[in-house]
Design a protein around this motif. Structure first.
Motif, PDB file in Angstrom:
ATOM      1  N   VAL A   1      27.625  87.019  48.240  1.00  0.00           N
ATOM      2  CA  VAL A   1      27.630  88.258  47.451  1.00  0.00           C
ATOM      3  C   VAL A   1      27.891  87.931  45.974  1.00  0.00           C
ATOM      4  CG1 VAL A   1      28.859  90.419  47.022  1.00  0.00           C
ATOM      5  CG2 VAL A   1      28.286  89.751  49.369  1.00  0.00           C
ATOM      6  N   VAL A   2      28.835  87.029  45.711  1.00  0.00           N
ATOM      7  CA  VAL A   2      29.128  86.626  44.339  1.00  0.00           C
ATOM      8  C   VAL A   2      27.892  86.000  43.692  1.00  0.00           C
ATOM      9  CG1 VAL A   2      30.495  85.059  42.906  1.00  0.00           C
ATOM     10  CG2 VAL A   2      31.580  86.322  44.746  1.00  0.00           C
ATOM     11  N   LEU A   3      27.191  85.177  44.452  1.00  0.00           N
ATOM     12  CA  LEU A   3      25.971  84.550  43.943  1.00  0.00           C
ATOM     13  C   LEU A   3      24.912  85.611  43.644  1.00  0.00           C
ATOM     14  CD1 LEU A   3      24.661  81.849  43.290  1.00  0.00           C
ATOM     15  CD2 LEU A   3      23.979  81.655  45.689  1.00  0.00           C
ATOM     16  N   ALA A   4      24.784  86.589  44.519  1.00  0.00           N
ATOM     17  CA  ALA A   4      23.818  87.672  44.300  1.00  0.00           C
ATOM     18  C   ALA A   4      24.169  88.461  43.044  1.00  0.00           C
ATOM     19  CB  ALA A   4      23.786  88.603  45.513  1.00  0.00           C
ATOM     20  N   ALA A   5      25.458  88.699  42.816  1.00  0.00           N
ATOM     21  CA  ALA A   5      25.884  89.426  41.618  1.00  0.00           C
ATOM     22  C   ALA A   5      25.551  88.640  40.353  1.00  0.00           C
ATOM     23  CB  ALA A   5      27.384  89.710  41.685  1.00  0.00           C
ATOM     24  N   ALA A   6      25.670  87.326  40.416  1.00  0.00           N
ATOM     25  CA  ALA A   6      25.337  86.496  39.253  1.00  0.00           C
ATOM     26  C   ALA A   6      23.844  86.536  38.958  1.00  0.00           C
ATOM     27  CB  ALA A   6      25.791  85.054  39.497  1.00  0.00           C
ATOM     28  N   ILE A   7      23.036  86.521  40.007  1.00  0.00           N
ATOM     29  CA  ILE A   7      21.587  86.549  39.839  1.00  0.00           C
ATOM     30  C   ILE A   7      21.118  87.895  39.285  1.00  0.00           C
ATOM     31  CG2 ILE A   7      19.391  86.493  41.122  1.00  0.00           C
ATOM     32  CD1 ILE A   7      20.739  84.521  43.051  1.00  0.00           C
ATOM     33  N   ALA A   8      21.916  88.939  39.482  1.00  0.00           N
ATOM     34  CA  ALA A   8      21.518  90.304  39.102  1.00  0.00           C
ATOM     35  C   ALA A   8      21.154  90.433  37.629  1.00  0.00           C
ATOM     36  CB  ALA A   8      22.629  91.292  39.445  1.00  0.00           C
ATOM     37  N   THR A   9      21.766  89.615  36.776  1.00  0.00           N
ATOM     38  CA  THR A   9      21.503  89.726  35.343  1.00  0.00           C
ATOM     39  C   THR A   9      20.357  88.828  34.880  1.00  0.00           C
ATOM     40  OG1 THR A   9      23.125  88.016  34.771  1.00  0.00           O
ATOM     41  CG2 THR A   9      23.927  90.287  34.900  1.00  0.00           C
ATOM     42  N   ARG A  10      19.693  88.182  35.830  1.00  0.00           N
ATOM     43  CA  ARG A  10      18.635  87.223  35.484  1.00  0.00           C
ATOM     44  C   ARG A  10      19.118  86.293  34.373  1.00  0.00           C
ATOM     45  NH1 ARG A  10      12.850  89.867  34.630  1.00  0.00           N
ATOM     46  NH2 ARG A  10      12.319  87.665  34.681  1.00  0.00           N
ATOM     47  N   PRO A  11      20.188  85.563  34.631  1.00  0.00           N
ATOM     48  CA  PRO A  11      20.797  84.743  33.577  1.00  0.00           C
ATOM     49  C   PRO A  11      19.871  83.644  33.090  1.00  0.00           C
ATOM     50  CG  PRO A  11      21.672  84.135  35.716  1.00  0.00           C
ATOM     51  CD  PRO A  11      20.856  85.367  35.929  1.00  0.00           C
ATOM     52  N   SER A  12      20.065  83.250  31.855  1.00  0.00           N
ATOM     53  CA  SER A  12      19.321  82.106  31.332  1.00  0.00           C
ATOM     54  C   SER A  12      19.958  80.807  31.816  1.00  0.00           C
ATOM     55  CB  SER A  12      19.265  82.145  29.806  1.00  0.00           C
ATOM     56  OG  SER A  12      20.563  82.259  29.260  1.00  0.00           O
ATOM     57  N   ALA A  13      21.242  80.863  32.170  1.00  0.00           N
ATOM     58  CA  ALA A  13      21.936  79.692  32.720  1.00  0.00           C
ATOM     59  C   ALA A  13      22.875  80.131  33.834  1.00  0.00           C
ATOM     60  CB  ALA A  13      22.719  78.970  31.630  1.00  0.00           C
ATOM     61  N   LEU A  14      22.834  79.412  34.938  1.00  0.00           N
ATOM     62  CA  LEU A  14      23.667  79.693  36.103  1.00  0.00           C
ATOM     63  C   LEU A  14      24.518  78.458  36.365  1.00  0.00           C
ATOM     64  CD1 LEU A  14      24.192  81.796  38.371  1.00  0.00           C
ATOM     65  CD2 LEU A  14      22.354  80.708  39.674  1.00  0.00           C
ATOM     66  N   LEU A  15      25.832  78.616  36.257  1.00  0.00           N
ATOM     67  CA  LEU A  15      26.764  77.508  36.420  1.00  0.00           C
ATOM     68  C   LEU A  15      27.449  77.643  37.772  1.00  0.00           C
ATOM     69  CD1 LEU A  15      28.364  77.730  32.848  1.00  0.00           C
ATOM     70  CD2 LEU A  15      26.337  76.424  33.567  1.00  0.00           C
ATOM     71  N   LEU A  16      27.125  76.773  38.691  1.00  0.00           N
ATOM     72  CA  LEU A  16      27.589  76.875  40.069  1.00  0.00           C
ATOM     73  C   LEU A  16      28.640  75.806  40.349  1.00  0.00           C
ATOM     74  CD1 LEU A  16      24.087  77.289  41.775  1.00  0.00           C
ATOM     75  CD2 LEU A  16      25.646  79.091  40.971  1.00  0.00           C
ATOM     76  N   ASP A  17      29.869  76.243  40.578  1.00  0.00           N
ATOM     77  CA  ASP A  17      30.986  75.331  40.824  1.00  0.00           C
ATOM     78  C   ASP A  17      31.411  75.457  42.281  1.00  0.00           C
ATOM     79  OD1 ASP A  17      33.232  73.767  40.783  1.00  0.00           O
ATOM     80  OD2 ASP A  17      34.240  74.828  39.152  1.00  0.00           O
ATOM     81  N   GLU A  18      30.933  74.547  43.126  1.00  0.00           N
ATOM     82  CA  GLU A  18      31.196  74.583  44.569  1.00  0.00           C
ATOM     83  C   GLU A  18      30.914  75.984  45.119  1.00  0.00           C
ATOM     84  OE1 GLU A  18      31.672  72.006  46.213  1.00  0.00           O
ATOM     85  OE2 GLU A  18      32.832  70.523  45.112  1.00  0.00           O
ATOM     86  N   PRO A  19      29.685  76.481  44.969  1.00  0.00           N
ATOM     87  CA  PRO A  19      29.408  77.893  45.258  1.00  0.00           C
ATOM     88  C   PRO A  19      29.280  78.256  46.728  1.00  0.00           C
ATOM     89  CG  PRO A  19      27.387  76.776  44.661  1.00  0.00           C
ATOM     90  CD  PRO A  19      28.492  75.776  44.469  1.00  0.00           C
ATOM     91  N   LEU A  20      29.073  77.245  47.600  1.00  0.00           N
ATOM     92  CA  LEU A  20      28.772  77.570  49.000  1.00  0.00           C
ATOM     93  C   LEU A  20      29.687  76.849  49.983  1.00  0.00           C
ATOM     94  CD1 LEU A  20      24.846  77.405  48.822  1.00  0.00           C
ATOM     95  CD2 LEU A  20      26.319  79.423  48.596  1.00  0.00           C
ATOM     96  N   THR A  21      30.902  76.563  49.566  1.00  0.00           N
ATOM     97  CA  THR A  21      31.803  75.783  50.419  1.00  0.00           C
ATOM     98  C   THR A  21      32.122  76.475  51.740  1.00  0.00           C
ATOM     99  OG1 THR A  21      33.643  76.754  49.175  1.00  0.00           O
ATOM    100  CG2 THR A  21      32.929  74.542  48.537  1.00  0.00           C
TER     101      THR A  21
END
Length: 260
Positions: free
Chosen positions: A157-177
């Motif tokens: 869900v957190v990842l989906a919220a980040a994608i919602a803004t169509r970011p120019s940069a996505l910084l993923l810090d251990e996103p799927l542990t």
């Protein structure tokens, strides 16, 4: 006919950073380019991976060197542009939902992210159902209360919220542990498709070598706060003589065997 090379959306040059004492990382050079291939950073716990992510996101200020966003120092982004910066540079950390109310529903969280995108001038017309699909969650999850969900579901869900803004940069810090290993491959596949379609530059920091290998053609190995090897993960793990790289390879022999 010549073609111009896209400018990095985020660039660290000679970056050193820490938390008030000795620098945790030093001499870091890193570029994230719009439409470019995802970049991975691997290394032992405590090597400084999260510090790099925080510096790129403007959470930690450099002690030396600098971080720029579209050519502008991140540390000098004014209040006027903060909203746009936060929409365009999204950080997804291992801790996931942070201070979000666990009584909130998924659709409320994602609808809020879409509203933030509109306010920042980066609306993409996506629906909550489409955002869930990007992270391999079914539409029925929209009505779920966050406090009733598993750790892996919350991370998605957190990842989906980040994608919602169509970011120019996505910084993923251990996103799927916390995501079930049987699902990680599918989540990464959909994430790769979405970010490639949007031209989003991606940085992935993870202990999961298979996850990094799936997403990132270019990888940096961090040890002692600095990059000690760079290249494709298979080449780095097979060829480098640096002790830190050997330790990574020895800690994940099955992964190394798979890469060869």
């Amino acid at each position: 006919m010549s073609t111009s090379t896209p400018s990095p959306v985020l660039r660290a040059t000679g970056l050193s950073a820490g938390y008030g004492g000795a620098d945790v990382v030093h001499g870091i050079d890193l570029e994230l380019v719009t439409g470019g291939a995802p970049v991975g950073v691997v290394g032992a716990s405590g090597s400084g991976k999260s510090t790099i992510v925080r510096a790129l996101a403007g959470v930690v200020k450099p002690t030396r060197g600098h971080v720029t966003w579209s050519g502008r120092p991140v540390s000098k982004v004014g209040l006027r542009d903060k909203k746009r910066f936060r929409a365009q540079v999204r950080r997804v950390a291992q801790e996931g939902l942070g201070d979000i109310d666990p009584r909130s529903t998924v659709d409320r969280v994602l609808a809020g992210a879409l509203t933030d995108a509109r306010r920042a001038g980066v609306a993409n017309g996506a629906t909550v159902a489409e955002l869930l699909d990007h992270v391999a969650l079914e539409p029925r999850f929209a009505t779920r209360v966050l406090g009733t969900m598993s750790g892996g579901e919350k991370q998605r869900v957190v990842l989906a919220a980040a994608i919602a803004t169509r970011p120019s940069a996505l910084l993923l810090d251990e996103p799927l542990t916390a995501v079930d290993p049987s699902m990680r491959g599918e989540v990464v596949r959909r994430l790769a498709e979405t970010t490639a379609a949007d031209g989003t530059a991606v940085l992935l920091v993870s202990h999961d070598l298979e996850l990094v290998e799936r997403l990132c053609p270019q990888v940096h190995v961090l040890a002692g706060g600095t990059f000690v090897a760079s290249g494709s993960l298979s080449r780095v793990l097979s060829d480098s003589e640096h002790p830190a790289v050997r330790e990574l390879a020895e800690a994940a022999p099955l992964a190394v065997q798979r890469f060869r």
